[in-house]
Design an enzyme around this catalytic site. Structure first.
Site, PDB file in Angstrom:
ATOM      1  N   GLU A  39       0.835  -1.209   0.000  1.00  0.00           N
ATOM      2  CA  GLU A  39       0.000   0.000   0.000  1.00  0.00           C
ATOM      3  C   GLU A  39       0.867   1.255   0.000  1.00  0.00           C
ATOM      4  O   GLU A  39       1.845   1.342   0.755  1.00  0.00           O
ATOM      5  CB  GLU A  39      -0.894  -0.023   1.233  1.00  0.00           C
ATOM      6  CG  GLU A  39      -2.280   0.471   0.996  1.00  0.00           C
ATOM      7  CD  GLU A  39      -3.064  -0.417   0.031  1.00  0.00           C
ATOM      8  OE1 GLU A  39      -3.071  -0.113  -1.188  1.00  0.00           O
ATOM      9  OE2 GLU A  39      -3.649  -1.396   0.490  1.00  0.00           O
ATOM     10  N   HIS A  40       0.482   2.204  -0.840  1.00  0.00           N
ATOM     11  CA  HIS A  40       1.228   3.461  -0.997  1.00  0.00           C
ATOM     12  C   HIS A  40       2.663   3.196  -1.445  1.00  0.00           C
ATOM     13  O   HIS A  40       3.571   3.960  -1.124  1.00  0.00           O
ATOM     14  CB  HIS A  40       1.171   4.296   0.288  1.00  0.00           C
ATOM     15  CG  HIS A  40      -0.203   4.874   0.528  1.00  0.00           C
ATOM     16  ND1 HIS A  40      -0.633   6.033  -0.075  1.00  0.00           N
ATOM     17  CD2 HIS A  40      -1.249   4.412   1.248  1.00  0.00           C
ATOM     18  CE1 HIS A  40      -1.881   6.278   0.287  1.00  0.00           C
ATOM     19  NE2 HIS A  40      -2.284   5.297   1.086  1.00  0.00           N
ATOM     20  N   THR A  41       2.837   2.124  -2.161  1.00  0.00           N
ATOM     21  CA  THR A  41       4.146   1.828  -2.760  1.00  0.00           C
ATOM     22  C   THR A  41       4.142   2.135  -4.254  1.00  0.00           C
ATOM     23  O   THR A  41       5.200   2.278  -4.856  1.00  0.00           O
ATOM     24  CB  THR A  41       4.494   0.333  -2.582  1.00  0.00           C
ATOM     25  OG1 THR A  41       3.360  -0.439  -2.989  1.00  0.00           O
ATOM     26  CG2 THR A  41       4.819   0.008  -1.138  1.00  0.00           C
ATOM     27  N   ASP A  42       2.940   2.236  -4.871  1.00  0.00           N
ATOM     28  CA  ASP A  42       2.929   2.288  -6.348  1.00  0.00           C
ATOM     29  C   ASP A  42       3.464   3.608  -6.905  1.00  0.00           C
ATOM     30  O   ASP A  42       4.019   3.622  -7.995  1.00  0.00           O
ATOM     31  CB  ASP A  42       1.555   1.921  -6.934  1.00  0.00           C
ATOM     32  CG  ASP A  42       0.426   2.884  -6.606  1.00  0.00           C
ATOM     33  OD1 ASP A  42       0.598   3.750  -5.717  1.00  0.00           O
ATOM     34  OD2 ASP A  42      -0.636   2.765  -7.246  1.00  0.00           O
ATOM     35  N   SER A  73     -24.975   7.156 -17.315  1.00  0.00           N
ATOM     36  CA  SER A  73     -24.688   6.171 -16.270  1.00  0.00           C
ATOM     37  C   SER A  73     -25.967   5.791 -15.550  1.00  0.00           C
ATOM     38  O   SER A  73     -26.760   6.659 -15.166  1.00  0.00           O
ATOM     39  CB  SER A  73     -23.692   6.756 -15.260  1.00  0.00           C
ATOM     40  OG  SER A  73     -23.689   5.940 -14.107  1.00  0.00           O
ATOM     41  N   GLY A 128     -16.491   5.062  -3.538  1.00  0.00           N
ATOM     42  CA  GLY A 128     -15.981   5.686  -2.315  1.00  0.00           C
ATOM     43  C   GLY A 128     -15.584   4.686  -1.247  1.00  0.00           C
ATOM     44  O   GLY A 128     -15.363   5.045  -0.096  1.00  0.00           O
ATOM     45  N   GLU A 166      -6.873   9.967 -15.153  1.00  0.00           N
ATOM     46  CA  GLU A 166      -7.203  10.334 -13.768  1.00  0.00           C
ATOM     47  C   GLU A 166      -6.242  11.406 -13.237  1.00  0.00           C
ATOM     48  O   GLU A 166      -6.661  12.340 -12.559  1.00  0.00           O
ATOM     49  CB  GLU A 166      -7.190   9.087 -12.870  1.00  0.00           C
ATOM     50  CG  GLU A 166      -7.727   9.392 -11.494  1.00  0.00           C
ATOM     51  CD  GLU A 166      -8.373   8.209 -10.794  1.00  0.00           C
ATOM     52  OE1 GLU A 166      -8.642   7.179 -11.440  1.00  0.00           O
ATOM     53  OE2 GLU A 166      -8.594   8.327  -9.573  1.00  0.00           O
ATOM     54  N   ASP A 178      -4.353   0.543  -9.379  1.00  0.00           N
ATOM     55  CA  ASP A 178      -5.770   0.205  -9.535  1.00  0.00           C
ATOM     56  C   ASP A 178      -6.120  -0.080 -10.990  1.00  0.00           C
ATOM     57  O   ASP A 178      -6.844  -1.033 -11.304  1.00  0.00           O
ATOM     58  CB  ASP A 178      -6.649   1.353  -9.009  1.00  0.00           C
ATOM     59  CG  ASP A 178      -6.330   1.687  -7.563  1.00  0.00           C
ATOM     60  OD1 ASP A 178      -5.642   0.893  -6.911  1.00  0.00           O
ATOM     61  OD2 ASP A 178      -6.763   2.763  -7.101  1.00  0.00           O
ATOM     62  N   TYR A 230      -3.578  12.427   0.416  1.00  0.00           N
ATOM     63  CA  TYR A 230      -2.874  11.487  -0.476  1.00  0.00           C
ATOM     64  C   TYR A 230      -1.714  12.208  -1.169  1.00  0.00           C
ATOM     65  O   TYR A 230      -0.593  11.726  -1.194  1.00  0.00           O
ATOM     66  CB  TYR A 230      -3.873  10.946  -1.511  1.00  0.00           C
ATOM     67  CG  TYR A 230      -3.316   9.895  -2.458  1.00  0.00           C
ATOM     68  CD1 TYR A 230      -3.497   8.545  -2.202  1.00  0.00           C
ATOM     69  CD2 TYR A 230      -2.629  10.264  -3.617  1.00  0.00           C
ATOM     70  CE1 TYR A 230      -3.007   7.584  -3.070  1.00  0.00           C
ATOM     71  CE2 TYR A 230      -2.134   9.312  -4.490  1.00  0.00           C
ATOM     72  CZ  TYR A 230      -2.333   7.972  -4.213  1.00  0.00           C
ATOM     73  OH  TYR A 230      -1.843   7.028  -5.089  1.00  0.00           O
TER      74      TYR A 230
HETATM   75  C1  GLA Z   1      -5.235   4.517  -4.168  1.00  0.00           C
HETATM   76  C2  GLA Z   1      -4.492   4.868  -5.454  1.00  0.00           C
HETATM   77  C3  GLA Z   1      -3.449   3.805  -5.798  1.00  0.00           C
HETATM   78  C4  GLA Z   1      -2.557   3.506  -4.601  1.00  0.00           C
HETATM   79  C5  GLA Z   1      -3.389   3.259  -3.345  1.00  0.00           C
HETATM   80  C6  GLA Z   1      -2.547   3.103  -2.121  1.00  0.00           C
HETATM   81  O1  GLA Z   1      -6.007   3.354  -4.369  1.00  0.00           O
HETATM   82  O2  GLA Z   1      -5.395   4.967  -6.530  1.00  0.00           O
HETATM   83  O3  GLA Z   1      -2.682   4.229  -6.902  1.00  0.00           O
HETATM   84  O4  GLA Z   1      -1.624   4.525  -4.397  1.00  0.00           O
HETATM   85  O5  GLA Z   1      -4.322   4.308  -3.113  1.00  0.00           O
HETATM   86  O6  GLA Z   1      -1.775   1.961  -2.210  1.00  0.00           O
END
Ligand code: GLA
Length: 390
Positions: A39-42, A73, A128, A166, A178, A230
């Site tokens: 998580e939060h590595t990408d 939608s 969300g 995005e 994602d 973020y």
């Molecule tokens: C969100 C972002 C991803 C990633 C995660 C944390 O989902 O869209 O790119 O940074 O947070 O891992």
């Protein structure tokens, strides 16, 4: 394709025909995801390990050749939105339409001849909830246009273009996890992804065969106001990399972590961010080797370690997510952690199949006595990535 997804594709196609007066050229589906670890590595060029949910965004689409994009939608009240391709401008749209329109913009900006489309979308990915409902919307539109205009792009390329939509068109500074998960995951597998070069390995992940389950607990705390935080974490990580003289925190070896932290001196904020990212990358590698050696139950404690690191060092958790993790582990879970960006959204719980009812009950009761909203608990089975369904 399962019967229910065939029925969903049929329903989306029928609604398309009502809206636009003729049957769609095709129907596509792209899933949401959960992240097992990483998580939060990408956005630090590191490792992640997501898998696709059975929940999908479904798009019925027909191509047009007159420079017009029409969007509708099922999940948002309102009429068909009509846009012109030449008028697509990054940052100009604050509505849901920015996601599909951003993809069209990104494809055209990259030189792909997309000349217009009629689109009707319907999604079962909870919005969300930290389960990548936005990425699913982007990727399903990217895949549909890739097919209809014969662009010949691969899954990872569709992911990159969706991320660009995005980042630039919508204006959210997200990483690549994602979109790649939605585009590239395979049923029965978790995706071990190196976000630096997008090289990937499908890791068999069939918990049911081993008598285990993975639960998703959606805390119902919407994480949509978290973009500012973020972005701040991302900037802090970039500052850490610059201070350490590396391109990205991915380049700090786990074995050199103490030396790196010492070099960061008094900057406690940056030290915490660096410690999370470097240890988290290491945890992903450990999880991969445990899964590959068939030692799945030993993954549990690493999930909890990851959560503690996100809570205390990266500081992106919240009381509801912490309560899921603490309660689930006390009630006998093998492991649990928040998943996705944090500040709300969902947690995952790895558990023996036989312990699932007791854990679910314990979490629901803990939420009730804390006065939190009732969480939504469901089982996540690693499912297929984006595909044409009709
Ligand atoms: C969100 C972002 C991803 C990633 C995660 C944390 O989902 O869209 O790119 O940074 O947070 O891992």
């Amino acid at each position: 394709m399962s019967e229910s997804s065939a029925a969903a594709a049929e329903a989306v196609a029928a609604r398309f025909e009502e809206l636009y007066g003729s049957a769609p050229d095709g129907v596509w589906a792209a899933p949401g995801r959960v992240n097992l670890i990483g998580e939060h590595t990408d956005y630090n060029d590191g490792f992640v390990m997501p898998f696709a949910l059975p929940h999908t965004a479904v798009a019925a689409v027909s191509r047009r050749d007159d420079g017009v994009l029409r969007l509708h939608s099922a999940d948002v009240e309102g009429p068909v939105v009509e846009l012109t391709l030449d008028g697509l401008t990054p940052g100009s749209d604050r509505r849901w339409t920015a996601y599909p329109a951003g993809v069209v913009w990104a494809l055209r900006e990259a030189g792909h001849a997309v000349t217009g489309a009629d689109v009707h979308l319907a999604s079962t990915v909870p919005a969300g909830a930290g389960l990548s409902s936005s990425a699913a919307l982007e990727v399903v539109v990217a895949l549909a246009l890739n097919d209809l205009f014969g662009l010949g792009l691969r899954g990872w390329q569709l992911a990159r273009l969706s991320q660009r939509a995005e980042n630039v068109y919508v204006g959210a500074p997200v990483g690549i996890m994602d979109q790649t998960a939605s585009a590239c995951c395979e049923a029965g597998h978790a995706l071990f992804l190196d976000t630096r070069d997008l090289s990937q390995r499908q890791i068999p992940f069939d918990l049911a065969a081993e008598g285990m389950r993975l639960l998703v607990v959606d805390t119902q705390v919407k994480h949509s106001h978290s973009e500012g935080e973020y972005g701040k974490r991302r900037e802090g990580c970039e500052k850490g990399a610059a201070l350490l003289g590396v391109d990205a925190l991915r380049d700090v070896p786990y074995d050199d972590l103490d030396a790196a932290l010492a070099r960061l001196g008094e900057d406690e904020e940056v030290r915490r961010l660096v410690r999370h990212v470097v240890t988290e990358d290491h945890r992903v590698e450990q999880v991969v080797s445990l899964l590959e050696s068939g030692d799945t139950r030993a993954v549990g404690p690493l999930l909890v370690e990851g959560h503690t690191s996100l809570r205390d060092d990266f500081r992106v958790s919240c009381p509801e997510l912490d309560l899921v993790v603490d309660t689930a582990v006390t009630a006998g879970a093998l492991g649990a952690r928040m998943t996705g960006g944090g500040f709300g959204g969902s947690a995952i719980v790895l558990a023996e199949e036989t312990d699932v009812p007791a854990i679910t009950k314990a979490v629901e009761e803990a939420f009730a006595s804390a006065g939190f909203k009732t969480p939504r608990v469901f089982e996540a089975v690693p499912s297929a990535g984006a595909r044409r369904v009709r």
